[in-house]
Scaffold this motif. Structure first.
Motif, mmCIF file in Angstrom:
data_model
loop_
_atom_site.group_PDB
_atom_site.id
_atom_site.type_symbol
_atom_site.label_atom_id
_atom_site.label_comp_id
_atom_site.label_asym_id
_atom_site.label_seq_id
_atom_site.Cartn_x
_atom_site.Cartn_y
_atom_site.Cartn_z
ATOM 1 N N GLY A 1 0.815 -1.205 0.000
ATOM 2 C CA GLY A 1 0.000 0.000 0.000
ATOM 3 C C GLY A 1 0.848 1.255 0.000
ATOM 4 O O GLY A 1 0.528 2.239 -0.679
ATOM 5 N N ARG A 2 1.939 1.225 0.750
ATOM 6 C CA ARG A 2 2.866 2.354 0.751
ATOM 7 C C ARG A 2 3.508 2.525 -0.624
ATOM 8 O O ARG A 2 3.669 3.649 -1.117
ATOM 9 C CB ARG A 2 3.947 2.159 1.816
ATOM 10 N N LEU A 3 3.889 1.415 -1.254
ATOM 11 C CA LEU A 3 4.504 1.493 -2.579
ATOM 12 C C LEU A 3 3.561 2.163 -3.569
ATOM 13 O O LEU A 3 3.983 3.020 -4.371
ATOM 14 C CB LEU A 3 4.871 0.093 -3.062
ATOM 15 N N GLU A 4 2.300 1.787 -3.540
ATOM 16 C CA GLU A 4 1.339 2.384 -4.476
ATOM 17 C C GLU A 4 1.235 3.890 -4.258
ATOM 18 O O GLU A 4 1.218 4.670 -5.220
ATOM 19 C CB GLU A 4 -0.022 1.712 -4.301
ATOM 20 N N GLU A 5 1.173 4.316 -3.007
ATOM 21 C CA GLU A 5 1.114 5.750 -2.729
ATOM 22 C C GLU A 5 2.410 6.453 -3.110
ATOM 23 O O GLU A 5 2.397 7.595 -3.599
ATOM 24 C CB GLU A 5 0.781 5.988 -1.252
ATOM 25 N N GLN A 6 3.551 5.798 -2.885
ATOM 26 C CA GLN A 6 4.831 6.393 -3.261
ATOM 27 C C GLN A 6 4.907 6.641 -4.768
ATOM 28 O O GLN A 6 5.368 7.699 -5.216
ATOM 29 C CB GLN A 6 5.972 5.480 -2.807
ATOM 30 N N LEU A 7 4.456 5.672 -5.552
ATOM 31 C CA LEU A 7 4.452 5.857 -7.005
ATOM 32 C C LEU A 7 3.539 7.006 -7.408
ATOM 33 O O LEU A 7 3.885 7.820 -8.276
ATOM 34 C CB LEU A 7 4.021 4.563 -7.694
ATOM 35 N N ALA A 8 2.383 7.091 -6.780
ATOM 36 C CA ALA A 8 1.458 8.178 -7.089
ATOM 37 C C ALA A 8 2.065 9.534 -6.739
ATOM 38 O O ALA A 8 1.932 10.514 -7.502
ATOM 39 C CB ALA A 8 0.142 7.972 -6.337
ATOM 40 N N ILE A 9 2.758 9.586 -5.616
ATOM 41 C CA ILE A 9 3.326 10.860 -5.160
ATOM 42 C C ILE A 9 4.512 11.274 -6.018
ATOM 43 O O ILE A 9 4.590 12.417 -6.499
ATOM 44 C CB ILE A 9 3.722 10.765 -3.683
ATOM 45 N N VAL A 10 5.460 10.368 -6.223
ATOM 46 C CA VAL A 10 6.660 10.730 -6.984
ATOM 47 C C VAL A 10 6.291 11.143 -8.402
ATOM 48 O O VAL A 10 6.727 12.191 -8.897
ATOM 49 C CB VAL A 10 7.671 9.568 -6.987
ATOM 50 N N THR A 11 5.485 10.340 -9.077
ATOM 51 C CA THR A 11 5.096 10.701 -10.449
ATOM 52 C C THR A 11 4.200 11.932 -10.451
ATOM 53 O O THR A 11 4.254 12.739 -11.383
ATOM 54 C CB THR A 11 4.403 9.527 -11.143
ATOM 55 N N GLY A 12 3.378 12.083 -9.415
ATOM 56 C CA GLY A 12 2.525 13.266 -9.334
ATOM 57 C C GLY A 12 3.326 14.546 -9.148
ATOM 58 O O GLY A 12 3.021 15.582 -9.762
#
Length: 307
Positions: free
Chosen positions: A126-137
């Motif tokens: 779950g953290r990985l999914e949010e990290q990808l969303a944040i970094v790319t965002g």
């Protein structure tokens, strides 16, 4: 088939050793230099002189190379907060003139966390999914606008989303063998999907899952690059293969079964099986970083035979 050099410095390598390998990677015509992101050796290795940090290493190499791509397989999501990580990667991309590729994984090696006081959360995916969303965002937010995110694990409010990478889009790598969530994550965020240390048959099945998930997400299946990572142990004859296997503490039979081992012709044939499975890129895990002749042999007699 692109060939890239993939190193595991936690097994024992300082910056100067990694620089020598990166320069050989560039001089010998390989496509990229990648490294793992670990702070503790595995197996019987003593890890001396001690671990090196992935993004500090890549920052140095960004200034001391000129052509090769630079990246991680994979940055451990447990090691860094996503906001500062976006800043670090964007800065290294600028330092390299736009040659960075960003592999991000959930993190898995609990012992290195306890050894260095890094929290090892239970809900890593779950953290990985949010990290990808944040970094790319953060990278994708237009200059002059702000980025906010409210998730279960991370919250960002009115971030200026700076600095921007040199590239308009830093290639993002996602990987693994998870049958459902991993393909979905790749379909949403990845430019490349990497399969580590799997057979050609298992790779074909996973590539098909990712291709299907990508289409379901509204993208073309060929929008992603599909790649494998395998240990390499190549020799001109049986004696040289055996010597290189001993140097990394492995058996030739096992390496031939699970990696890219044997004569150049054998290795070219085995790479071809992965190409038939759908891969167009191969990361060669090089474990003896002092053996630059190994890289020269692969460049001269393996890379030259691939199309």
């Amino acid at each position: 088939m692109d060939l890239r050099i993939f190193t595991e410095p936690q097994q024992g390598a300082d910056y100067d050793t990694l620089l020598a390998v990166a320069r050989a990677t560039e001089d010998l015509g390989f496509d990229a230099f990648f490294r793992s992101d670990h702070y503790l050796p595995m197996g019987d290795a003593d890890g001396l002189p001690g671990p090196t940090d992935a993004w500090i290493t890549l920052a140095g190499l960004a200034r001391e190379t000129s052509r090769i791509r630079l990246g991680t397989l994979m940055t451990a999501g447990t090691f860094r907060l996503p906001g500062p990580l976006a800043i670090q990667v964007a800065q290294v991309d600028a330092m390299s003139g736009g040659r960075v590729e960003f592999g991000l994984g959930a993190g898995w090696f609990e012992e290195e966390h306890t050894a260095y006081g890094i929290p090892f959360p239970a809900a890593k995916f779950g953290r990985l999914e949010e990290q990808l969303a944040i970094v790319t965002g953060l990278w994708g937010t237009p200059a002059g606008e702000t980025f906010s995110f409210a998730g279960e694990h991370y919250t960002l409010t009115d971030s200026p989303a700076l600095p921007k990478p040199a590239q308009s889009r830093v290639p993002v790598l996602v990987g693994g063998m998870g049958p459902v969530r991993t393909p979905r994550l790749a379909a949403q965020y990845a430019d490349e999907f990497n399969i580590p240390f799997a057979s050609a048959e298992d790779s074909a099945r996973q590539i098909e899952r990712v291709r299907d998930a990508t289409v379901e997400h509204g993208r073309k299946a060929d929008d992603l690059v599909y790649s494998n990572a395998l240990v390499a142990c190549v020799g001109r004859d049986d004696a040289e293969v055996a010597r290189r296997a001993r140097a990394i503490g492995r058996e030739v039979t096992e390496l031939k079964e699970n990696g890219l081992a044997g004569s150049p012709a054998e290795v070219v044939d085995r790479i071809g099986r992965y190409q038939e499975a759908g891969a167009s890129r191969m990361y060669l895990q090089i474990l003896d970083l002092s053996d630059l002749d190994h890289l020269e042999l692969i460049s001269d007699q393996v890379q030259s035979r691939l199309v």
